[in-house]
Structure formats: structure tokens, C-alpha cells
Write a protein that holds these residues in place. Sequence first.
Motif, PDB file in Angstrom:
ATOM      1  N   LYS A  15       0.827  -1.204   0.000  1.00 55.22           N
ATOM      2  CA  LYS A  15       0.000   0.000   0.000  1.00 55.22           C
ATOM      3  C   LYS A  15       0.865   1.260   0.000  1.00 55.22           C
ATOM      4  N   ILE A  17       0.421   5.300   1.558  1.00 54.30           N
ATOM      5  CA  ILE A  17      -0.418   6.311   2.198  1.00 54.30           C
ATOM      6  C   ILE A  17      -0.279   7.565   1.345  1.00 54.30           C
ATOM      7  N   HIS A  22       1.158   9.252  10.048  1.00 54.82           N
ATOM      8  CA  HIS A  22       1.522   9.747  11.387  1.00 54.82           C
ATOM      9  C   HIS A  22       0.380  10.497  12.063  1.00 54.82           C
ATOM     10  N   VAL A  24      -2.546  10.088  11.434  1.00 54.10           N
ATOM     11  CA  VAL A  24      -3.577   9.047  11.605  1.00 54.10           C
ATOM     12  C   VAL A  24      -3.395   8.285  12.919  1.00 54.10           C
ATOM     13  N   GLY A  91       8.124   1.440   4.009  1.00 52.52           N
ATOM     14  CA  GLY A  91       6.893   2.213   4.161  1.00 52.52           C
ATOM     15  C   GLY A  91       5.810   1.843   3.171  1.00 52.52           C
ATOM     16  N   GLY A  93       3.993  -0.966   3.437  1.00 49.80           N
ATOM     17  CA  GLY A  93       3.028  -1.885   4.060  1.00 49.80           C
ATOM     18  C   GLY A  93       3.425  -3.346   4.002  1.00 49.80           C
ATOM     19  N   HIS A 131       4.936  -3.682  14.748  1.00 44.91           N
ATOM     20  CA  HIS A 131       4.823  -2.228  14.809  1.00 44.91           C
ATOM     21  C   HIS A 131       4.782  -1.607  16.180  1.00 44.91           C
ATOM     22  N   PRO A 134       0.184   0.355  15.925  1.00 42.74           N
ATOM     23  CA  PRO A 134      -0.288   0.719  14.586  1.00 42.74           C
ATOM     24  C   PRO A 134      -1.658   1.384  14.631  1.00 42.74           C
ATOM     25  N   SER A 135      -1.909   2.293  13.699  1.00 39.16           N
ATOM     26  CA  SER A 135      -3.221   2.954  13.658  1.00 39.16           C
ATOM     27  C   SER A 135      -4.304   2.018  13.139  1.00 39.16           C
ATOM     28  N   ASP A 138      -2.877   0.361   7.714  1.00 38.93           N
ATOM     29  CA  ASP A 138      -2.157  -0.532   6.800  1.00 38.93           C
ATOM     30  C   ASP A 138      -2.883  -1.867   6.614  1.00 38.93           C
ATOM     31  N   ARG A 176      15.583   2.169   7.628  1.00 37.87           N
ATOM     32  CA  ARG A 176      14.758   2.777   8.669  1.00 37.87           C
ATOM     33  C   ARG A 176      13.764   1.771   9.185  1.00 37.87           C
ATOM     34  N   THR A 178       9.753   1.727  10.867  1.00 37.51           N
ATOM     35  CA  THR A 178       8.564   2.522  11.215  1.00 37.51           C
ATOM     36  C   THR A 178       8.382   2.630  12.734  1.00 37.51           C
ATOM     37  N   GLY A 262       4.234   6.580   4.187  1.00 39.04           N
ATOM     38  CA  GLY A 262       4.427   5.603   5.256  1.00 39.04           C
ATOM     39  C   GLY A 262       5.210   6.200   6.406  1.00 39.04           C
ATOM     40  N   GLY A 263       6.019   5.347   7.033  1.00 36.13           N
ATOM     41  CA  GLY A 263       6.690   5.734   8.268  1.00 36.13           C
ATOM     42  C   GLY A 263       7.683   6.864   8.133  1.00 36.13           C
TER      43      GLY A 263
HETATM   44  O1  PMV Z   1       5.785   2.478   7.296  1.00 34.24           O
HETATM   45  P1  PMV Z   1       4.473   1.812   7.139  1.00 34.24           P
HETATM   46  O2  PMV Z   1       4.232   1.263   5.804  1.00 34.24           O
HETATM   47  O3  PMV Z   1       4.279   0.755   8.187  1.00 34.24           O
HETATM   48  O4  PMV Z   1       3.328   2.926   7.393  1.00 34.24           O
HETATM   49  C1  PMV Z   1       3.124   3.441   8.696  1.00 34.24           C
HETATM   50  C2  PMV Z   1       2.044   4.509   8.736  1.00 34.24           C
HETATM   51  C3  PMV Z   1       2.066   5.308  10.041  1.00 34.24           C
HETATM   52  O5  PMV Z   1       1.003   6.256   9.964  1.00 34.24           O
HETATM   53  C4  PMV Z   1       3.368   6.038  10.225  1.00 34.24           C
HETATM   54  C5  PMV Z   1       1.865   4.399  11.256  1.00 34.24           C
HETATM   55  C6  PMV Z   1       0.452   3.860  11.397  1.00 34.24           C
HETATM   56  O6  PMV Z   1       0.315   2.844  12.096  1.00 34.24           O
HETATM   57  O7  PMV Z   1      -0.505   4.436  10.868  1.00 34.24           O
END
Ligand code: PMV
Length: 314
Positions: A15, A17, A22, A24, A91, A93, A131, A134-135, A138, A176, A178, A262-263
Motif C-alpha cells: 500500500k 499512504i 503519522h 492518523v 513504508g 506496508g 509495529h 499501529p493505527s 495498513d 529505517r 517505522t 508511510g513511516g
Molecule cells: O511504514 P508503514 O508502511 O508501516 O506505514 C506506517 C504509517 C504510520 O502512519 C506512520 C503508522 C500507522 O500505524 O498508521
Amino acid sequence: MADRLRSGSGRAPGKVILLGEHAVVYGRRAIAASIGQGLEVRLTEGRVPRLASPNGSGRLYEALARAARGFGIDGESLSIEVSSSLPQGVGLGSSAALSVALVRALADLLGAALDDGEAGARAFELEQVFHGNPSGIDNTVCAHGGLISFSRDRGFRPLACARPLPLVIAIGRAARETRRVVGALRERWQADRVRYEAVFDEIAALVERGEAALAAGDRRGFGAVMDANQDALARLGISTPELDEMAAFARAHGALGAKLTGGGGGGAVIALANGDASALAGAFQARGWRAFTSDIGPAASYSTYRSYPKQEPT
Ligand code: PMV
């Protein structure tokens, strides 16, 4: 015994974003979409446990054990293989896609029914292995596929998109994680809530503008919102010099907008092409960055990873 081995497989897409990462985590709304790249998990029962995974993470076994317990079985005797076209840990997913594909593979192996909502809910529990906090965006977008708007308290709704978005996804060189980036932001937020909450509110307003631009098919307007979101993410301390450089590079090569996705803290940048996305992806590649294209919107290519192929009984 060999003829009695059960196996199962499950798929899920990665995915991006598009807006609102963040923020979120702090209750604001965000927009995400599944992409054409994804992964497949294959489980086989009864063999000596074996791991063949592109990410080679020990957490994979922890996730498998947890997922198996959720189905009332012991994962100890399952071997797992993961094949992926999704870059790991940037980032896009990969952990959510892995979690969704894993629960689908278990359901397939057990002959259990599992709709997208339940796959997403079970994957959310596994996401906590990878994670921390997590929000839920994802696992939701990786389970349901398509283009969605999501918030922690209201869940998700599919979004209207009048025209597909030709996106380029380019990968930075810096490693990196997340979990670390989310944790470091939480410390900064705890030290100065007023300042960070104001930026989250600003991002929430951008997400609203972005939804309207998508519904109207206004790519230029959506690109401008992406740029403003990148600026806000930089002020949150989520961007890096390389990600800033990549976003600027995309704009200098004609992109309508560009931002990290993403992160952050490294990882991937998304750029909205003004026309031919493959030319922009080529420009990134010529500068030594990994880059590929993915159309976002109705009838986009993500459907290939939407559901798992039902295996013929053997
Ligand atoms: O880095 P990813 O693909 O896991 O995306 C994380 C998205 C954040 O908003 C940074 C964290 C979340 O859980 O929503």
C-alpha cells in the motif's frame, strides 16, 4: 503420510499512504491505496518447520505462531514460504501485507471462511508484533484493497476517484524502521503537544482537500496537497535530506506533487506524474534510485493481489 499434507496460500497487496500518515496515529483521517506490488504466503503442514522469506525476520515466526493460535491451532509444525514483489521495510506496508496474506493462508489451509473485514482484523493483531502501536490503516487497506479513507475511531470507507492517479514510487537508500520513527515522534509530541497537535490538524485539513480533489478528478489540486503534506511531515521531523531531495527531484521532472509515504525517516517517496509515469520512474532510476509505477484508483492493477487463489483440492 506425504499425501495427507495440507497446504494453504494467501495473498495481499502492499500500500501507499497518499495523505495523512503519522497524524492518523493521533486520530486524524488519512487516505491510502493498495498498489500493484504484493506478496504471497504459502504454508505447509507436517514438514520440518522451514523459513524461506525475503525479509528473513525472526518476527515472522512470532506472527505465524500468533496467527495460528487465533485459529485454534499450533503453528509449530507449519513451514512458511513468502514470495514477494514488494520492497520490504520502506513504508509500503510489507508487514501488513504479510499479516493479511498469512491469515488468508491459514484460512485456506484450514478450509475456513474469511472475509476481507475479518482478515484485516486478524492482521491488526499481528501488526502489533511488527509495529507496536499501529493505527490500523495498513492492515485495513491491505485487506480490502482499493482506495480508502481511514480514521482510528470511524474505520474506513472506500473513496471515489474520478480519474486514476499515475504514481511513481521511488525508494531511498537509507535503512529505517517505522516502529522507531513512530516512537521518536511520540516523544517529541509528549514534550510539546500543542505544537504537534496543530500540525496534525493542518494535515487533517489537507486530507479533506485531497478527498475533494480526488472526487473531482483534479490531479493538479491533489498534487498541491501532496506537496503541502510533505512540508508538514518535514516539520514533524519525519522527512530526511534524501527524501526532501527525492521529492524536489520529482517536481523538477514535472511531477504534480511528491511526498514521503508511510513511516518516513527514510523509505519511499510517491510522486504524482503529469502524464507518463514510466518516464518519471526512468528519471529516478537514471539517478540510481529504485523506482516503479502503480496506477491508483478505480480499475487499477491492484486487483491482482486482492484475494488469494483458491487451491484445487489434491
Ligand atoms: O511504514 P508503514 O508502511 O508501516 O506505514 C506506517 C504509517 C504510520 O502512519 C506512520 C503508522 C500507522 O500505524 O498508521
